[in-house]
Design an enzyme around this catalytic site. Sequence first.
Site, PDB file in Angstrom:
ATOM      1  N   TYR A  11      17.100 -79.241  29.263  1.00 54.47           N
ATOM      2  CA  TYR A  11      17.635 -77.943  28.837  1.00 54.47           C
ATOM      3  C   TYR A  11      19.042 -78.112  28.283  1.00 54.47           C
ATOM      4  O   TYR A  11      19.383 -77.571  27.231  1.00 54.47           O
ATOM      5  CB  TYR A  11      17.635 -76.978  30.023  1.00 54.47           C
ATOM      6  CG  TYR A  11      18.214 -75.619  29.704  1.00 54.47           C
ATOM      7  CD1 TYR A  11      17.541 -74.725  28.869  1.00 54.47           C
ATOM      8  CD2 TYR A  11      19.439 -75.224  30.241  1.00 54.47           C
ATOM      9  CE1 TYR A  11      18.074 -73.479  28.584  1.00 54.47           C
ATOM     10  CE2 TYR A  11      19.971 -73.983  29.968  1.00 54.47           C
ATOM     11  CZ  TYR A  11      19.287 -73.112  29.135  1.00 54.47           C
ATOM     12  OH  TYR A  11      19.827 -71.880  28.843  1.00 54.47           O
ATOM     13  N   GLY A  22      14.524 -59.550  27.474  1.00 53.28           N
ATOM     14  CA  GLY A  22      15.824 -60.145  27.753  1.00 53.28           C
ATOM     15  C   GLY A  22      16.934 -59.710  26.824  1.00 53.28           C
ATOM     16  O   GLY A  22      16.973 -58.577  26.322  1.00 53.28           O
ATOM     17  N   ILE A  23      17.867 -60.629  26.575  1.00 56.02           N
ATOM     18  CA  ILE A  23      19.020 -60.289  25.752  1.00 56.02           C
ATOM     19  C   ILE A  23      18.614 -60.096  24.291  1.00 56.02           C
ATOM     20  O   ILE A  23      19.297 -59.389  23.547  1.00 56.02           O
ATOM     21  CB  ILE A  23      20.140 -61.336  25.875  1.00 56.02           C
ATOM     22  CG1 ILE A  23      19.711 -62.703  25.361  1.00 56.02           C
ATOM     23  CG2 ILE A  23      20.631 -61.433  27.304  1.00 56.02           C
ATOM     24  CD1 ILE A  23      20.837 -63.713  25.325  1.00 56.02           C
ATOM     25  N   GLY A  24      17.515 -60.689  23.874  1.00 59.84           N
ATOM     26  CA  GLY A  24      17.031 -60.452  22.515  1.00 59.84           C
ATOM     27  C   GLY A  24      16.626 -59.010  22.324  1.00 59.84           C
ATOM     28  O   GLY A  24      16.973 -58.380  21.324  1.00 59.84           O
ATOM     29  N   SER A  38      24.257 -71.996  25.682  1.00 63.45           N
ATOM     30  CA  SER A  38      24.389 -71.761  27.114  1.00 63.45           C
ATOM     31  C   SER A  38      25.535 -72.600  27.660  1.00 63.45           C
ATOM     32  O   SER A  38      25.872 -73.650  27.103  1.00 63.45           O
ATOM     33  CB  SER A  38      23.088 -72.149  27.826  1.00 63.45           C
ATOM     34  OG  SER A  38      23.275 -72.270  29.220  1.00 63.45           O
ATOM     35  N   GLY A  60      12.750 -63.865  19.716  1.00 65.67           N
ATOM     36  CA  GLY A  60      12.653 -63.560  21.137  1.00 65.67           C
ATOM     37  C   GLY A  60      13.106 -62.157  21.470  1.00 65.67           C
ATOM     38  O   GLY A  60      13.701 -61.912  22.514  1.00 65.67           O
ATOM     39  N   ALA A  61      12.796 -61.204  20.588  1.00 63.35           N
ATOM     40  CA  ALA A  61      13.313 -59.846  20.740  1.00 63.35           C
ATOM     41  C   ALA A  61      12.428 -58.950  21.597  1.00 63.35           C
ATOM     42  O   ALA A  61      12.703 -57.755  21.717  1.00 63.35           O
ATOM     43  CB  ALA A  61      13.488 -59.208  19.359  1.00 63.35           C
TER      44      ALA A  61
END
Length: 298
Positions: free
Chosen positions: A164, A25-27, A138, A21-22
Amino acid sequence: MTTFTAHDVPSQAGRTVVVTGASSGIGRAAAEVFAARGARVVLAVRNPAKGQQVAARLPGRTEVHRLELGDLSSVRSFADGLEGPVDVLVNNAGIMMPPLGRTTDGFESQFGANHLGHFALTNLLLPRITGRVVTVSSGGHRRGTIAFDDLDWTRRDYQPLAAYGQSKLANLLFTLELQRRLEEVGSPVSATAAHPGLAMTNLGHSSEGTSRRADLMLSVARRLARTEEAGALPTLYAATADIPGGSFAGPGGLLQRGPVRLVGRSRAARDADVARRLWSVSEELTGVRFPLGAARRP
């Protein structure tokens, strides 16, 4: 207490870091720091074209590989196509509170992508991992339970937030059991976990069409959210700081907006028996098992 910043990440020269997931976002923010510190960064992304756009802005050596965590054949292809040892695997990608959906293999989408996809990826790569496995969970794990009799929400009315929470709790239980197994076989690899707090990412984009309650929570979260760069700090800390295996890093303070530190987790996330059972079920569902090759390295 010393405040951890991106400048505290040591040199990563000669090291390979895989970030799922790069492309956003944070990735993306974490990949940027690893690249700036000299790592070979592998961007494992659903959309290679978007990944290439991010890679073009990163310094040093980068690679973009397609990875669809909701498709176990894609996970296997990614693992087969990745060359060389991996020093750090960052299991970052995830989806958050979408309408009820199914992965290619028929699993509920959040449990399938957030947990089972990363479970399979980690075990397939583990014989080549030399340093650390970081899995992003999370604070929402506190709202989760592992419903072994209905992991895929086929018997209950689907609740996006609860689903989730189940997937994020599974991330922490996975880390707990992975660390236990690594220690049992004498592996030098360690497993840690992180959570970003309220960070401005694109996770919430997948929540369109969900319940009014979920939409309201996401609206509040976006208003309180920190930047993606701040949200990536717990991941960077969990990947590079001198901390014990099994640690959970996140922002402290009011509304999870303080400095990065080791944080607590729910009692359910510390249940070793449930963690073992979840591991066994995950092996059955994915067909991927803990490799004997993860044992010892010179």
